[in-house]
Design a protein around this motif. Structure first.
Motif, PDB file in Angstrom:
ATOM      1  N   ARG A   8      24.816  48.402  63.965  1.00 50.24           N
ATOM      2  CA  ARG A   8      25.285  47.040  63.724  1.00 50.24           C
ATOM      3  C   ARG A   8      24.163  46.166  63.162  1.00 50.24           C
ATOM      4  O   ARG A   8      24.369  45.406  62.221  1.00 50.24           O
ATOM      5  N   SER A   9      22.959  46.304  63.711  1.00 54.77           N
ATOM      6  CA  SER A   9      21.815  45.542  63.205  1.00 54.77           C
ATOM      7  C   SER A   9      21.522  45.900  61.758  1.00 54.77           C
ATOM      8  O   SER A   9      21.224  45.031  60.942  1.00 54.77           O
ATOM      9  N   ARG A  11      23.659  47.094  59.504  1.00 52.91           N
ATOM     10  CA  ARG A  11      24.718  46.528  58.645  1.00 52.91           C
ATOM     11  C   ARG A  11      24.538  45.023  58.463  1.00 52.91           C
ATOM     12  O   ARG A  11      24.708  44.501  57.367  1.00 52.91           O
ATOM     13  N   ASP A  12      24.201  44.333  59.543  1.00 47.36           N
ATOM     14  CA  ASP A  12      23.959  42.887  59.448  1.00 47.36           C
ATOM     15  C   ASP A  12      22.790  42.599  58.511  1.00 47.36           C
ATOM     16  O   ASP A  12      22.843  41.658  57.709  1.00 47.36           O
ATOM     17  N   ASP A  15      23.909  43.069  54.948  1.00 50.19           N
ATOM     18  CA  ASP A  15      24.716  41.912  54.515  1.00 50.19           C
ATOM     19  C   ASP A  15      23.827  40.723  54.188  1.00 50.19           C
ATOM     20  O   ASP A  15      24.029  40.051  53.178  1.00 50.19           O
ATOM     21  N   ARG A  16      22.840  40.467  55.035  1.00 53.40           N
ATOM     22  CA  ARG A  16      21.922  39.352  54.800  1.00 53.40           C
ATOM     23  C   ARG A  16      21.133  39.570  53.503  1.00 53.40           C
ATOM     24  O   ARG A  16      20.968  38.644  52.713  1.00 53.40           O
TER      25      ARG A  16
END
Length: 116
Positions: A8-9, A11-12, A15-16
């Motif tokens: 999740r980190s 992927r985040d 995205d950023r």
């Protein structure tokens, strides 16, 4: 559970990084492209240039200096070579970039990070 949090980190962070690059005039072409040689986090395009981007996220800014090394860059470069024909138009240039991210710091963009 740790693997899910790391996923999740990651992927985040991707995205950023994509949003930050878009604000710099880049367009997202693809995300998380998997090849036999490895995975490419982002493929971005801007004005006749395609960047194959490795994104690294660390909890502490001091850890960013050790987040990328020659071995990791070589894997990204090999993966980019494997799929470049799918993303490059005639006359396009390509490069390998790195985006380093940590909480409380602006993205650090290393353009053309791989030069064998």
């Amino acid at each position: 559970m740790k693997r899910q949090i790391a996923e999740r980190s990651g992927r985040d962070a991707e995205d950023r990084a994509a949003r930050w690059l878009e604000a710099q005039g880049w367009a997202v072409v693809a995300r998380r492209v998997k090849t036999k040689a490895g995975e490419i986090d982002l493929i971005m395009r801007r004005e006749g240039l395609v960047a194959f981007v490795e994104v690294k996220w660390r909890l502490r800014p001091a850890e960013l200096d050790l987040a990328i090394d020659e071995r990791r860059l070589a894997r990204v470069a090999a993966a980019a070579e494997a799929v470049a024909h799918d993303y490059l138009a005639p006359g396009d240039d390509m490069r390998i970039d790195v985006i380093l991210l940590a909480p409380g710091t602006p993205p650090r963009h290393i353009a053309n990070a791989w030069q064998p």
